[in-house]
Design a protein around this motif. Structure first.
Motif, PDB file in Angstrom:
ATOM      1  N   GLU A 169     -43.371  70.618  11.692  1.00 17.53           N
ATOM      2  CA  GLU A 169     -42.853  69.642  10.728  1.00 17.53           C
ATOM      3  C   GLU A 169     -43.904  69.165   9.734  1.00 17.53           C
ATOM      4  OE1 GLU A 169     -39.708  68.927  10.589  1.00 17.53           O
ATOM      5  OE2 GLU A 169     -39.225  70.114  12.365  1.00 17.53           O
ATOM      6  N   ILE A 170     -45.059  69.830   9.653  1.00 16.24           N
ATOM      7  CA  ILE A 170     -46.119  69.352   8.758  1.00 16.24           C
ATOM      8  C   ILE A 170     -45.669  69.421   7.305  1.00 16.24           C
ATOM      9  CG2 ILE A 170     -47.985  69.920  10.340  1.00 16.24           C
ATOM     10  CD1 ILE A 170     -48.512  72.439   8.712  1.00 16.24           C
ATOM     11  N   GLY A 171     -46.194  68.487   6.499  1.00 19.39           N
ATOM     12  CA  GLY A 171     -45.810  68.430   5.089  1.00 19.39           C
ATOM     13  C   GLY A 171     -46.645  69.325   4.203  1.00 19.39           C
ATOM     14  N   ASP A 172     -47.926  69.522   4.548  1.00 23.87           N
ATOM     15  CA  ASP A 172     -48.835  70.334   3.738  1.00 23.87           C
ATOM     16  C   ASP A 172     -49.676  71.224   4.642  1.00 23.87           C
ATOM     17  OD1 ASP A 172     -48.389  69.084   1.012  1.00 23.87           O
ATOM     18  OD2 ASP A 172     -49.031  67.314   2.161  1.00 23.87           O
ATOM     19  N   LEU A 173     -50.049  72.387   4.124  1.00 22.85           N
ATOM     20  CA  LEU A 173     -50.937  73.278   4.874  1.00 22.85           C
ATOM     21  C   LEU A 173     -52.364  72.753   4.792  1.00 22.85           C
ATOM     22  CD1 LEU A 173     -49.679  76.846   3.859  1.00 22.85           C
ATOM     23  CD2 LEU A 173     -49.121  75.523   5.897  1.00 22.85           C
TER      24      LEU A 173
END
Length: 467
Positions: A169-173
C-alpha cells in the motif's frame, strides 16, 4: 444452529482446496473467512500480490532486456507505486472471481466473519454487521494462515517502517530501503525493489541465508546480488530503529548506523490463531501461533479437528498448502487419502528465481551417498544467448551406485518453471541416462538439463552400478 460435515476456517490455498475436495465427495461444507473477500493471505497480501509485483517490476523496468541494452535501459522511465498497484488489482479481482465461482459451482457455503470455538464442535461467527451465528461441524479444518510478526521495539507506522502486508500500500517508491530478515519473504521483496533501482540493504542476525537450499546455489545467488550493488549485512542485528524527519535511522549491534527512506521488517510470521479461542476446543498453539499436526493426516491432538497450510509451519508454500488441505479434508470426511509423491519443488520468487527439488549436496554428504554433480550455465545454451542471459545455473546430483537423480537445483530466469522436469524424473526414479539420451526442444533453457546431464555422465564415466 446450522450443521455441516466439514467447517473450514480460512479460504487460502489449504482452505479452499480442502473445502472443494470435501464438497466433491458430496459433503455439506462451510467456509468461514474474516477478510472482505475470499482468498486469504495468499490472494490478498502474500503469494499472488508479491509475484504480481515482481512481474510488473521486471516488465516496467526492462530488467530482462538489460543484458542486451545495458543497465540504464528502461521500458518506463518513471515508475510509480500506482503503476505497480494497477496490475495487482486486476490480478486480484480475477483470482477472487475464479474462487467465488469454484465455491458456487461445488455448492460450498461461505460466510464472512470472525470465527472462534465455543466447544470442540461448535464455532461462533461474528459477522461484520455484528450478527452472531453458531455453526457445528462433524469435522473442522483450520486453515487460518499467518500474519507478519510485529515486535514491540519496531516503530511501525505504515509509511516508513512497514511489515510485508503494508508494503503493498505504499504511496511512493523509496530511493533507499533496508530489509530486516533474510528469509524467503525478505529476500523476495529486497530483490524486487533492487530491480527497480532502489538502493537495498539486507540485514539478518544469522551469518548465512536460505540454509535449506543447496549451498552452491546460494553462493551463486549472493554473487548476483552483490554484483548489482545490494548490501548484505549478514551476522548483524538492528538493535534500534528511530524515525526522524521523514527518514529512518538504524543502529546495528556492531555500532554501524544506517539512514534510509524505508524499512521493511520481514523477520518471520505468526500463525493467525490468537482469536480462535483454541482452549475451548482443547488445542494449544506454540509461541509463534502454529499448530502441531500428524504430518500424514494433518489431524491435531483433537481427532476431528485438522489444520493445514502455513499455520502448521514449514514449508509454508501455497503449492504444498493446497495438497495438505486436500489430504486433511479427505481424512476428515472418511475418504482414503493417498500419500503424495516424495519430492515436491520449492520456489523462491526473488530476482533471480531459485527453485529446488530433492536432496541438496549437503544432504547427500550427510547420508554418505557416493554421488556426482552435473552443472549447466544458462549462458551455455543458445536460448540463453537469445535472451541475453549472463547468469543462471542448473545443478543436478546423481547417485554413483544407482545413477538415479537425487536432486535438482536452479537459480536464474524461469527456475520455478524449469524445475518440474527434474521433479518428474525424481519421482519416477529416473537416471542420468534420461537426460543424455532424450531430445529437448531447441533452443530452450530446458536444454540446460541435457548439458548438466552430459557433464555428470562424463564425470561418472564407466562406474558400475554395483559399486
Amino acid at each position: 444452529m446450522d450443521q455441516f460435515d466439514l467447517i473450514v476456517v480460512g479460504s487460502g490455498p489449504a482452505g479452499r482446496r480442502g473445502a472443494i475436495q470435501a464438497a466433491k465427495l458430496g459433503k455439506r461444507v462451510l467456509v468461514i473467512e474474516q477478510g472482505k473477500r475470499v482468498g486469504g493471505v495468499s490472494v490478498h497480501t502474500g503469494t499472488i500480490p508479491s509475484k504480481t509485483l515482481r512481474e510488473t517490476a521486471l516488465n516496467l523496468s526492462g530488467w530482462r532486456e538489460r543484458g542486451f541494452y545495458g543497465r540504464a535501459y528502461r521500458v518506463k522511465q518513471e515508475i510509480s507505486a500506482e503503476d505497480l498497484r494497477r496490475r495487482l488489482l486486476i490480478t486480484l479481482d480475477h483470482e477472487v472471481e475464479v474462487l467465488e465461482h469454484q465455491f458456487a459451482r461445488n455448492r460450498v457455503h461461505h460466510i464472512r466473519g470472525k470465527a472462534s470455538f465455543v466447544d470442540p464442535q461448535t464455532m461462533q461467527v461474528i459477522k461484520d454487521d455484528g450478527e452472531i451465528v453458531h455453526v457445528t461441524g462433524a469435522s473442522i479444518l483450520l486453515a487460518v494462515g499467518t500474519k507478519p510478526f510485529r515486535p514491540d521495539y519496531m516503530p511501525f507506522d505504515g509509511k516508513t517502517v512497514l511489515d510485508s502486508d503494508e508494503l503493498l500500500e505504499i504511496g511512493d517508491l523509496p530511493r533507499s530501503m533496508v530489509v530486516i530478515g533474510a528469509g524467503v519473504i525478505g529476500i523476495e521483496y529486497a530483490t524486487i525493489f533492487s530491480s527497480l533501482d532502489t538502493q537495498v540493504t539486507l540485514i539478518d542476525p544469522k551469518s548465512t541465508m536460505l540454509d535449506f537450499i543447496d549451498k552452491e546455489i546460494v553462493e551463486d545467488f549472493i554473487y548476483q546480488l552483490r554484483d548489482r550493488n545490494m548490501k548484505l549485512l549478514l551476522g548483524q542485528k538492528a538493535e534500534k530503529v528511530v524515525r526522524e524527519n521523514g527518514k529512518v535511522e538504524l543502529l546495528l549491534d556492531n555500532g554501524r548506523r544506517i539512514v534510509t527512506d524505508m524499512v521493511l521488517f520481514a523477520a518471520g510470521r505468526m500463525g493467525a490463531t490468537d482469536t480462535l479461542n483454541l482452549a475451548a476446543a482443547g488445542l494449544e498453539a506454540d509461541n509463534r501461533g502454529r499448530l502441531s499436526v500428524n504430518p500424514e493426516t494433518f489431524a491435531t491432538n483433537v481427532p476431528h479437528i485438522f489444520a493445514a497450510g502455513d499455520v502448521v509451519g514449514f514449508p509454508s508454500l501455497a503449492s504444498t498448502s493446497m495438497e495438505q488441505g486436500r489430504i486433511a479434508a479427505r481424512v476428515a470426511v472418511g475418504a482414503i487419502a493417498k500419500e503424495p509423491p516424495k519430492y515436491f519443488p520449492y520456489g523462491i520468487y526473488a530476482v533471480p528465481e531459485i527453485s529446488t527439488c530433492g536432496l541438496s549436496e549437503e544432504e547427500v554428504k550427510e547420508r554418505h551417498i557416493p554421488y556426482e554433480c552435473g552443472i549447466a550455465r544458462f549462458r551455455e545454451t543458445s536460448r540463453g544467448h537469445i535472451m541475453g542471459l549472463d547468469t543462471g545455473l542448473l545443478k543436478m546430483i546423481f547417485s554413483l551406485k544407482t545413477r538415479r537423480l537425487l536432486g535438482v537445483h536452479i537459480v536464474g530466469e524461469g527456475a520455478t518453471e524449469l524445475v518440474h522436469i527434474g521433479q518428474a524424473v525424481l519421482n519416477l526414479k529416473g537416471t542420468v541416462e534420461y537426460f543424455v539420451e532424450n531430445t529437448f526442444n531447441y533452443p530452450t533453457l530446458a536444454e540446460a538439463y541435457k548439458i548438466a546431464g552430459l557433464d555428470a555422465w562424463n564425470r561418472m564415466g564407466d562406474i558400475k552400478s554395483e559399486i
